[in-house]
Write an enzyme that holds these catalytic residues in place. Sequence first.
Site, PDB file in Angstrom:
ATOM      1  N   GLY A  14       0.664  -1.345  -0.083  1.00  0.00           N
ATOM      2  CA  GLY A  14      -0.029  -0.044  -0.068  1.00  0.00           C
ATOM      3  C   GLY A  14       0.991   1.498   0.028  1.00  0.00           C
ATOM      4  N   SER A  15       2.025   1.197  -0.650  1.00  0.00           N
ATOM      5  CA  SER A  15       2.772   2.402  -0.584  1.00  0.00           C
ATOM      6  C   SER A  15       2.020   3.450  -1.357  1.00  0.00           C
ATOM      7  CB  SER A  15       4.199   2.248  -0.780  1.00  0.00           C
ATOM      8  OG  SER A  15       4.260   1.418  -2.051  1.00  0.00           O
ATOM      9  N   MET A  92      -3.721  -6.717  -7.751  1.00  0.00           N
ATOM     10  CA  MET A  92      -3.226  -8.238  -8.379  1.00  0.00           C
ATOM     11  C   MET A  92      -4.331  -8.893  -9.060  1.00  0.00           C
ATOM     12  SD  MET A  92      -0.246  -7.293  -8.088  1.00  0.00           S
ATOM     13  CE  MET A  92       0.444  -8.639  -8.649  1.00  0.00           C
ATOM     14  N   ASN A 109      -4.099   2.630 -14.100  1.00  0.00           N
ATOM     15  CA  ASN A 109      -3.314   1.869 -13.306  1.00  0.00           C
ATOM     16  C   ASN A 109      -1.919   2.410 -13.454  1.00  0.00           C
ATOM     17  OD1 ASN A 109      -2.600  -0.807 -12.196  1.00  0.00           O
ATOM     18  ND2 ASN A 109      -1.657  -1.093 -14.217  1.00  0.00           N
ATOM     19  N   HIS A 111       2.136   1.188 -13.488  1.00  0.00           N
ATOM     20  CA  HIS A 111       2.823  -0.016 -13.897  1.00  0.00           C
ATOM     21  C   HIS A 111       4.518   0.231 -13.918  1.00  0.00           C
ATOM     22  CE1 HIS A 111       3.639  -3.957 -16.114  1.00  0.00           C
ATOM     23  NE2 HIS A 111       4.801  -3.505 -16.628  1.00  0.00           N
TER      24      HIS A 111
END
EC number: 2.1.2.2
Length: 205
Positions: A14-15, A92, A109, A111
Amino acid sequence: MANYRIAVFASGEGSNFQSLVDAARNGVLNASVELLVCDKPAARVVQRAQDAGVDCHLFTPKAYASREAYEAEIIEVLESKQIDLVVLAGYMRLLTSLMVDRYAGRLINIHPSLLPAFTGKDAIGQALEYGVKVTGVTVHFVDGGMDTGPIIAQHPVPVQPGDTAETISKAIHAAEQQLYPEVVSWFAQGLVQLDGRHVTVNKPV
């Protein structure tokens, strides 16, 4: 838009969730973090959300008959909270068309590579094995593919001689925590325009 509302989907540490919460608290996100959606109830990100006073929707995928079944439940929660933007941050699970279509243009998102290079899992390991001199971070819209949506923003991370997966991961995480809140703030300010695969950010001069 001071009341622009986001939901963060995460599965692990959760950073990036924390960086968004901190940016909201500091007034630089231009948005509020209204919800955490997590498929691993024991994940560290859940404690981060509780500490920050953010509501959580926790679920165990195996308890549902299908991905569509739990996504339908998630969509109900998102709509009840009037969520403007869905932000995937280390979530995930692949999303089905149920979620992707409902939130098209409002689903993003992050990546850990310079897409379209090194999609999928272990992008950092893939980049190191390939021998690239520069890798980085990409924020993109989510479509029906694996890391194939239109690119919103990228941040390069140089690969230095002697770098390992651990050192590159640290640099990439730092880049993510800088870039993601900035991109969310663009959405909150109405600066992002999508035309086909081309994204324009209309920053004020």
